[in-house]
Design a protein around this motif. Structure first.
Motif, PDB file in Angstrom:
ATOM      1  N   ALA A  31       4.250  -6.986  -2.200  1.00  0.00           N
ATOM      2  CA  ALA A  31       2.660  -5.779  -2.312  1.00  0.00           C
ATOM      3  C   ALA A  31       3.357  -4.780  -2.917  1.00  0.00           C
ATOM      4  N   ASN A  32       4.423  -4.244  -2.101  1.00  0.00           N
ATOM      5  CA  ASN A  32       4.779  -2.755  -2.782  1.00  0.00           C
ATOM      6  C   ASN A  32       5.022  -2.484  -4.423  1.00  0.00           C
ATOM      7  N   GLN A  33       5.769  -4.008  -4.183  1.00  0.00           N
ATOM      8  CA  GLN A  33       6.050  -4.128  -6.315  1.00  0.00           C
ATOM      9  C   GLN A  33       3.726  -3.919  -7.105  1.00  0.00           C
ATOM     10  N   LYS A  34       3.830  -4.445  -6.568  1.00  0.00           N
ATOM     11  CA  LYS A  34       1.891  -5.232  -7.611  1.00  0.00           C
ATOM     12  C   LYS A  34       1.278  -3.589  -7.020  1.00  0.00           C
ATOM     13  N   LEU A  49      -0.885   5.263  -5.237  1.00  0.00           N
ATOM     14  CA  LEU A  49       0.407   4.377  -4.144  1.00  0.00           C
ATOM     15  C   LEU A  49       0.416   4.400  -3.022  1.00  0.00           C
ATOM     16  N   ALA A  50      -0.173   5.820  -2.251  1.00  0.00           N
ATOM     17  CA  ALA A  50      -0.084   6.297  -0.884  1.00  0.00           C
ATOM     18  C   ALA A  50      -1.456   5.488  -0.571  1.00  0.00           C
ATOM     19  N   ARG A  51      -3.000   5.754  -1.940  1.00  0.00           N
ATOM     20  CA  ARG A  51      -3.721   4.943  -0.854  1.00  0.00           C
ATOM     21  C   ARG A  51      -3.135   2.844  -0.911  1.00  0.00           C
ATOM     22  N   LEU A  52      -3.149   2.656  -2.141  1.00  0.00           N
ATOM     23  CA  LEU A  52      -3.051   1.351  -2.513  1.00  0.00           C
ATOM     24  C   LEU A  52      -1.931   0.650  -1.259  1.00  0.00           C
ATOM     25  N   THR A  53      -1.268   1.293  -0.850  1.00  0.00           N
ATOM     26  CA  THR A  53      -0.753   1.372  -0.008  1.00  0.00           C
ATOM     27  C   THR A  53      -1.085   1.562   2.019  1.00  0.00           C
ATOM     28  N   ASP A  54      -1.877   1.948   1.603  1.00  0.00           N
ATOM     29  CA  ASP A  54      -2.055   3.013   3.664  1.00  0.00           C
ATOM     30  C   ASP A  54      -0.860   3.599   3.610  1.00  0.00           C
ATOM     31  N   ASN A  55      -0.493   4.391   2.813  1.00  0.00           N
ATOM     32  CA  ASN A  55       0.686   5.468   3.254  1.00  0.00           C
ATOM     33  C   ASN A  55       1.869   4.881   3.587  1.00  0.00           C
ATOM     34  N   LYS A  56       2.320   3.376   3.269  1.00  0.00           N
ATOM     35  CA  LYS A  56       3.102   3.079   3.914  1.00  0.00           C
ATOM     36  C   LYS A  56       4.131   2.754   2.660  1.00  0.00           C
ATOM     37  N   LEU A  57       3.928   3.447   1.391  1.00  0.00           N
ATOM     38  CA  LEU A  57       4.710   3.507   0.884  1.00  0.00           C
ATOM     39  C   LEU A  57       4.601   4.632  -0.140  1.00  0.00           C
ATOM     40  N   GLN A  58       5.467   5.960   0.058  1.00  0.00           N
ATOM     41  CA  GLN A  58       5.059   7.185  -0.553  1.00  0.00           C
ATOM     42  C   GLN A  58       5.775   7.874  -1.607  1.00  0.00           C
ATOM     43  N   VAL A  59       5.877   8.173  -2.241  1.00  0.00           N
ATOM     44  CA  VAL A  59       6.838   9.263  -3.343  1.00  0.00           C
ATOM     45  C   VAL A  59       6.821  10.073  -3.203  1.00  0.00           C
TER      46      VAL A  59
END
Length: 333
Positions: A256-259, A56-66
């Motif tokens: 984009a984040n949902q995807k 998830l961090a990779r797909l969002t360039d660290n903009k969405l983390q968990v």
């Protein structure tokens, strides 16, 4: 040189504070929490921590983390499910049976002695049956992101080896709060007790219940061999882990984040299924070294199937005859 009035300075300060507050709020929205009740060593916990978080961090360039909270750090299964439904928790991964109180259709994939192996189970849950259950859960406020393997469930107990149906008579066995599971064990003559997993170890230790049933990986990871002596290969249900997000939380995410969440979890599920199959055999070998292991004879399995057949008919009334018939048709191939 411009002179700043006190009012100008005050306005600037307020603007700065509002900007900082907005940034903090945006940052908070870029954090997801996912909680589960499985031990940290369980394949599902490993997959979520090792794959989902990084992907998830990779797909969002660290903009969405968990932030990942396994091993009941944010409560047991019920608390996690209730939190996701209310929107106070973003996501959870949980034994599918715990969701049957919300969507009875899940009982269609909890039928006794129906799944021959994990491959037949995957065909069902990855096909039209799974899609129908996904929609039912969506109607209740849950976005299904994937179905992991919990595995074939097997019985442990402190009373003695299980070789015949009579060996189950009156045995007090902890079960998940799933009516199909409970009814199946009543049909076998046992005394099933619904109980959250967070209470199980102490209940076994204190002899509140005689036994429990779980996949080998859960039995091993939760160290039930410390408080149980006997293990059998009953393989009475194949169980899934469902990964769900709060619809309230998910709908607030950008497309984009949902995807990204969906793609990251798809990869996580594939990894978990592979790891679960590998760990299942390892866990069984570990348990055989610590417990008395008994193979149930084929004639006993046949008797168990006959005794639990009426349970399948009752599931049709709760989960829908069409859905149950689809499961039976697919597993009969």
């Amino acid at each position: 040189m411009n002179q700043r009035t006190p009012r100008t300075l005050l306005s600037t300060a307020i603007g700065t504070l509002l900007l900082a507050a907005t940034c903090l709020q945006a940052h908070a929205q870029d954090k997801l929490q996912i909680a589960g009740n499985f031990a940290t060593s369980h394949p599902s916990s490993v997959a979520v921590d090792k794959v989902f978080k990084d992907e998830l961090a990779r797909l969002t360039d660290n903009k969405l983390q968990v932030d990942v909270f396994p091993a009941m750090q944010l409560g047991g299964a019920k608390e996690n499910v209730d939190g996701v439904r209310a929107g106070t928790l973003g996501m959870t991964w949980v034994g599918a049976s715990f969701m049957s109180r919300i969507a009875p259709e899940i009982e269609a994939v909890s039928l006794p002695f129906v799944f021959k192996n994990r491959e037949s189970a995957y065909r069902v849950i990855d096909g039209p049956v799974g899609k129908a259950i996904d929609q039912k859960l969506l109607d209740k406020g849950f976005v299904v992101l994937g179905w992991m393997e919990l595995g074939m469930r097997n019985i442990t107990n402190s009373k003695g080896p299980i070789k015949t149906v009579d060996d189950l008579k009156g045995m007090k066995i902890r079960m998940q709060p799933n009516e199909t599971h409970l009814a199946s064990f009543r049909a076998l003559g046992a005394n099933p007790v619904a109980m959250d997993v967070k209470e199980l170890y102490s209940a076994l230790e204190q002899k509140v219940v005689d036994g429990q049933e779980n996949p080998y990986t859960v039995i091993d990871a939760n160290r039930y061999s410390e408080v149980q002596k006997y293990l059998s290969n009953s393989s009475h249900f194949f169980d899934f882990i469902v990964v769900v997000a709060s619809k309230r939380v998910f709908d607030k995410m950008s497309p984009a984040n949902q995807k990204a969440v969906r793609e990251a979890m798809t990869k996580t599920v594939a990894y978990q299924r592979s790891l679960a199959a590998e760990n299942d055999l390892k866990a069984l070998n570990n348990l055989k070294a610590k417990m008395t292991y008994t193979e149930i004879p084929p004639e006993t399995f046949e008797q168990m199937r006959k005794l639990t057949a009426p349970v399948i008919e009752s599931v049709k009334k709760r989960a829908g005859a069409d859905l149950v018939n689809q499961v039976i048709a697919e597993t009969s191939k």
